[in-house]
Design an enzyme around this catalytic site. Structure first.
Site, PDB file in Angstrom:
ATOM      1  N   GLU A   1       0.447  -1.150   0.331  1.00 25.60           N
ATOM      2  CA  GLU A   1       0.564  -0.205   0.161  1.00 25.60           C
ATOM      3  C   GLU A   1       0.786   1.513   0.043  1.00 25.60           C
ATOM      4  O   GLU A   1       0.921   2.357   0.541  1.00 25.60           O
ATOM      5  CB  GLU A   1      -1.044  -0.186   1.037  1.00 25.60           C
ATOM      6  CG  GLU A   1      -1.779  -1.150   0.903  1.00 25.60           C
ATOM      7  CD  GLU A   1      -3.079  -0.636   2.390  1.00 25.60           C
ATOM      8  OE1 GLU A   1      -3.932  -1.444   2.103  1.00 25.60           O
ATOM      9  OE2 GLU A   1      -2.601  -1.316   3.363  1.00 25.60           O
TER      10      GLU A   1
ATOM     11  N   ASP B   1      -8.797  -9.144   4.121  1.00 26.71           N
ATOM     12  CA  ASP B   1      -8.171  -7.975   4.976  1.00 26.71           C
ATOM     13  C   ASP B   1      -9.004  -7.666   6.012  1.00 26.71           C
ATOM     14  O   ASP B   1      -9.999  -6.847   5.965  1.00 26.71           O
ATOM     15  CB  ASP B   1      -7.427  -7.155   3.912  1.00 26.71           C
ATOM     16  CG  ASP B   1      -7.597  -4.964   4.633  1.00 26.71           C
ATOM     17  OD1 ASP B   1      -6.637  -5.800   6.323  1.00 26.71           O
ATOM     18  OD2 ASP B   1      -6.656  -4.407   4.660  1.00 26.71           O
TER      19      ASP B   1
ATOM     20  N   GLU C   1     -12.727  -2.029  12.102  1.00 23.38           N
ATOM     21  CA  GLU C   1     -12.450  -1.314  10.829  1.00 23.38           C
ATOM     22  C   GLU C   1     -14.323  -2.065   9.644  1.00 23.38           C
ATOM     23  O   GLU C   1     -14.677  -1.119   9.070  1.00 23.38           O
ATOM     24  CB  GLU C   1     -11.202  -1.559  10.790  1.00 23.38           C
ATOM     25  CG  GLU C   1     -11.525  -0.790   8.329  1.00 23.38           C
ATOM     26  CD  GLU C   1      -9.979  -1.582   7.925  1.00 23.38           C
ATOM     27  OE1 GLU C   1      -9.215  -1.640   8.597  1.00 23.38           O
ATOM     28  OE2 GLU C   1      -9.229  -1.211   7.259  1.00 23.38           O
TER      29      GLU C   1
END
Lengths: 641, 641
Positions: B232, B306, B334
């Site tokens: 990332e 993820d 998240e």
């Protein structure tokens, strides 16, 4: 404590309005209630229904609330309550906290964590702290809160965010607090789909009227708008060749049918580098006196620069008699050491309020401009840029809370002296132990002058580091605007230091009324604390003390550090009189303050020495590092930036 | 409770080590103490010095601390303590919270306010919450904290910030907690003045060794580095054509002389769009097994995508027998509704730990890979991405604290079942009222499946809105990388839905050991909760229930919302058993959860319906809005982004 619906025995506390508690309609209370007015209250000890009664009476519920808090204050500060005979009402109508809070919960110039407003969870979740905040404000007499940053975001005016603001308004309402929002002038374009935000365009007027109607449907007692326009990059009416009055009146007309007001900030400076930034607000606003709608207040900072440790009062006060001028004070310590410096702002606020404008002769105090009595305005206001945040102690430090307190108390009564305010706060915060109250109050009262001394003594101003304003930066000379540089303000050179604003310089003194302009403009008569604000003075000029300017300047910087050390000694002497947690936090913060005061002192003295070429007098401790060291420091991730 | 230095009467509680309390050197305790090891403890009821004694004994102080917390847990959960006979020691050596906290106090994926670490005031001020945090962690057995975000900032390795980290380490040390930092791979260039960060460049090695020496001078028990590299946009060894092992070993060699470790994350994906993102970590890391230094752990997320509501376990577990694999779990929610959704993650963690890799035949559980017993590693670790922040309740909501608790307890003992953990937490949080404990535990245990149902049932994954991950976004198809789009993952079309990872598709199933690859690869045998993770399935395919896939999908989405409504009903039934403040907060959050569950359900069902062209079965409530409404929603100022 048993509750009852009527007075049936001696020692009753009767709190209410004549409507809610008929005993309070007694003729003995009528005159007092008439004097109490809309928001005031009566505290009286008297027989009612044949019983000895303590009365908290008011004409409206909010007055009862204020009265109860006043009674609690007397109890907490150990004052007698056996012969109460007082009537109190606020001298200022709008007593407002301005929150420079962003929608992402950062707070511009906030040093107490992050925003209290959890916009993401609103309106679904009402944090109990919203209630605590409202109650705390009500206990001080604050009756308004601008929820959003003056560097405004049009998103706060969308339906989604109005529902969130309405939820906060619902929490605040029982505490007599109205909600205000900042209005981004370009909102009609950004969220309204219009091609222009020109205040004279009929479609723009219609858009704002529609938006105001929408807001009042969600928040029937919405207070109105606070606007920063054509300043520091914010959009405004000048983008369309219109005046500040045109812009303010546009919004004023939108909220007028609902009883709302517009607080239009005078903190403006144009993109062109002005001859003297201190003169600009006056030049832009004074000629527009009389052109504003009756529901517009022009909001003026206490001084002409920007919340510095010391400035003269703003020359607009007294100079716009046809316009209600709202005083804007900064409660958050942007230029006064953030939350870790113990700086009680009561004396600063008091200094501003007691300044005599001479607008209608001697006695034309700023406080009388602000409360409307000098020029006969019914509409009046005081705004404080809030220092509250998500920190558990609300303001980032124990003593910073005293500044919130001082703002509220002085907005209620601008005639209060800061010693009284400090005494009240200390007793309510730490108890009535005289062996604590006396030294703490003394420490608080001296603390602002200490900060002036270690930061910007003798009328110096705007010497802080660029951007985040953390620590000293007297050498700053490369900012994108001339008047964002420290060198613009101190003008140190081989001959001396200071900004000549006398007739031989920018002549900013001429913006004051003649009696004052003469004093400020005369280097021999200007008050020494403002000396370098108005004059460029030779290094070897003798001051009242007999010392040269250089010697006096150094003496102030060193004295500031010594004063902080004195506060540390005072605090150490209170170890047995304060709870462990607060004792430790204040002690740790004072140690940080001492370190940073030395940083300020050493950086400034060493820097100014490169111009004065004179020694640091013998007997004084040497700086910890050389100037290059201080100039090379770079502070990162500074809060509030 | 009187304190004494020796055992002199019945009913004494003796807590200490044989060194600190000689009575605990008694031969009756020797065998237990030997079993307790470095961090473990012994709880025993036995006669000592002729007196009936309750013993908390350990070989080191930290073990005594853990033992006292274990005893307190028994007391708080109303278990008998009159015949104690247990020895406990942690199965996993490094039990670490990863804080994705930035130096400006924002927290990436943080939903509990802002960072606990007030970097600006450190090291001068030590907030009492640092101590509370450490104590809370110690009570769970957590023994490490990575202070900084994996998206790392080299500033955290400067002398200024190391002094701040050292101050935190000083607070944490008495609680057995070591401090770790994230290492930005390009730090030698950014703060070291080098021209390269190439791991094979000798100057780079020297820089990191010097930096490690500097860190250990400030923090003698510094734990080591956590690194996110070449993922990332983060810099890493591949920038110089080197391998992950080269990069990890560079840092490992720097900290090895001091006893430090490197936790090197396997969450990587290259800039080139991969054929199947789920396969990439395995492809990059598995071939490097055996190339890492002994003080390197490769840190692997529980699943190959993820932290989704449900994924299969990560195929790297079991596939790198020569390397200690550290399990990374996400405690912060998240992808699971942030702080306002009541989602107890115990079952998710348990599902991951109990997954059978079949690496060495049946019974080769992920937990045995992680605790090192499967492949004989002494070094082992579990990391949890922290959900604590500045909010008063630590985790943003009452129930989110259960996830912090669950992580700590399962890191100590990966064999614990989530029902036990939920029961412990509930009793310690709300008391032992069985009429409360029973329904609350049931609600918690069902809550994760509810979230799976209203978000991503039947093996769907990565359907959230882009960037901030708040709310549904199954239609996302324009992200800058293919594998940041929802459509990449669900692959819905007119024929069906799901990602074919069988042999006919990406063949990701082949990364699992054969016994499992066969099951996952066979649409008839794959567990239904993972169906669409591994297969693209026709809309009309009949599932075990006899319903078609479309009907089953809709049923899950609606069932998720119903489950939330069930939680609301459960909670309403507890009004008299919970204090007002927590009752109100949980109730408000459940209402938000119900609203957002409907948002997820309606958005996903309506969107997938555009492919399936099949009706929402009769009898089910209609969506509140049409698909265009949901697609047009734009969430702004979302926390944690």
């Amino acid at each position: 404590m048993p509750f009852a619906e009527a007075i049936s025995r001696d020692g009753t506390l009767a709190a209410g309005t004549p409507a809610s508690l008929p005993a309070l309609a007694a003729p003995e209370l009528a005159a007092d209630l008439a004097r109490a007015g809309e928001e005031g209250f009566v505290l009286r000890t008297l027989p009612l229904a044949g019983r000895r009664t303590t009365v908290v009476a008011a004409n409206r519920d909010v007055g009862v609330l204020y009265g109860v808090f006043a009674l609690l204050r007397r109890l907490q500060t150990a004052q007698p309550i056996d012969a109460l005979a007082s009537v109190e009402s606020p001298r200022v109508r709008l007593r407002v906290l301005d929150h420079w809070d962003n929608l992402n919960r950062t707070v511009e110039r906030g040093y107490a964590g992050f925003s209290l407003w959890d916009w993401h969870k609103l309106p679904g979740y009402l944090d109990p702290r919203y209630t605590d905040y409202a109650r705390a404000n009500a206990s001080l007499g604050v009756n308004g809160a601008v929820l959003t940053n003056v560097n405004a975001n049009a998103t706060s005016l969308t339906a989604e965010y109005l529902a969130k603001a309405a939820a906060l308004a619902g929490v605040f309402r029982p505490y007599g607090i109205r909600v205000y929002l900042t209005a981004r002038f370009s909102a009609p374009v950004e969220i309204g789909g219009l091609k222009t935000a020109d205040p004279l365009d009929p479609a723009v007027g219609a858009w704002w009227r529609g938006k105001a109607d929408e807001i009042y449907r969600a928040i029937p007692d919405f207070g109105g708008f606070l606007v920063k326009a054509n300043s520091e990059g914010q959009p405004g009416p000048q983008d369309y060749g219109r005046s500040h009055a045109d812009g303010a009146n546009l919004l004023a007309d939108a909220v007028a049918p609902h009883g709302g007001v517009v607080m239009w900030r005078a903190f403006v400076y144009s993109h062109e580098t002005p001859q003297d930034r201190a003169k600009q607000a006056y030049e832009e606003f004074q000629p527009q006196d009389g052109r504003f709608r009756p529901n517009v207040l022009v909001q003026v900072k206490n001084g002409p620069i920007d919340f510095q440790p010391r400035e003269p009062f703003h020359p607009l006060f007294g100079a716009m008699p046809k316009t209600p001028l709202m005083l804007e004070l900064q409660v958050t310590q942007e230029y006064l050491g953030f939350a870790t410096h113990l700086v009680f702002l009561g004396p600063l606020f008091e200094e501003a309020l007691r300044a005599d404008t001479h607008a209608r002769g001697a006695g034309s105090l700023v406080s009388r401009v602000v409360d409307g009595t000098l020029d006969g305005h019914a509409l009046s206001g005081m705004a404080g840029v809030a220092n509250v945040g998500s920190d558990r102690n609300w303001c980032g430090s124990v003593f910073a809370c005293a500044n919130w307190y001082a703002f509220g108390r002085l907005a209620w009564n601008p005639g209060l002296d800061s010693r009284t305010v400090a005494d009240e706060w200390t007793r309510m915060t730490f108890g009535n132990d005289e062996a604590l109250v006396r030294p703490v109050v003394a420490m608080m009262l001296g603390s602002r002058e200490a900060a002036v001394d270690y930061m910007t003594p003798l009328g110096l101003h705007h010497l802080m580091a660029e951007g985040h304003h953390y620590g000293p930066g007297p050498w700053v000379d490369s900012a994108s605007r001339a008047d964002w540089n420290s060198v613009y303000y101190h003008r140190a050179d081989a001959t001396g230091i200071g900004f000549d604003r006398s007739a031989s310089g920018s002549n900013a003194v001429a913006q004051y009324f003649p009696a004052l302009a003469e004093v400020y403009g005369d280097v021999r008569r200007v008050p020494e604390p403002l000396l370098l604000f108005f004059h460029h003075v030779p290094w070897d000029q003798r001051l009242a003390s007999g010392r040269t300017l250089w010697e006096e300047l150094v003496r102030h910087y060193y004295g500031g550090v010594e004063a902080v050390r004195g506060m540390q000694a005072t605090w150490r002497g209170l170890e047995d009189r304060v709870d462990l947690e607060r004792y430790a936090q204040v002690g740790a913060f004072l140690a940080i303050q001492e370190q940073e005061a030395r940083w300020w002192r050493d950086a400034c003295v060493l820097y100014f020495q490169t111009f004065s070429r004179r020694p640091i007098p013998p007997g004084l401790e040497r700086p910890d590092h050389d100037l290059a060291y201080y100039r090379a420091l770079r502070s990162r991730y500074v809060p509030g930036n």
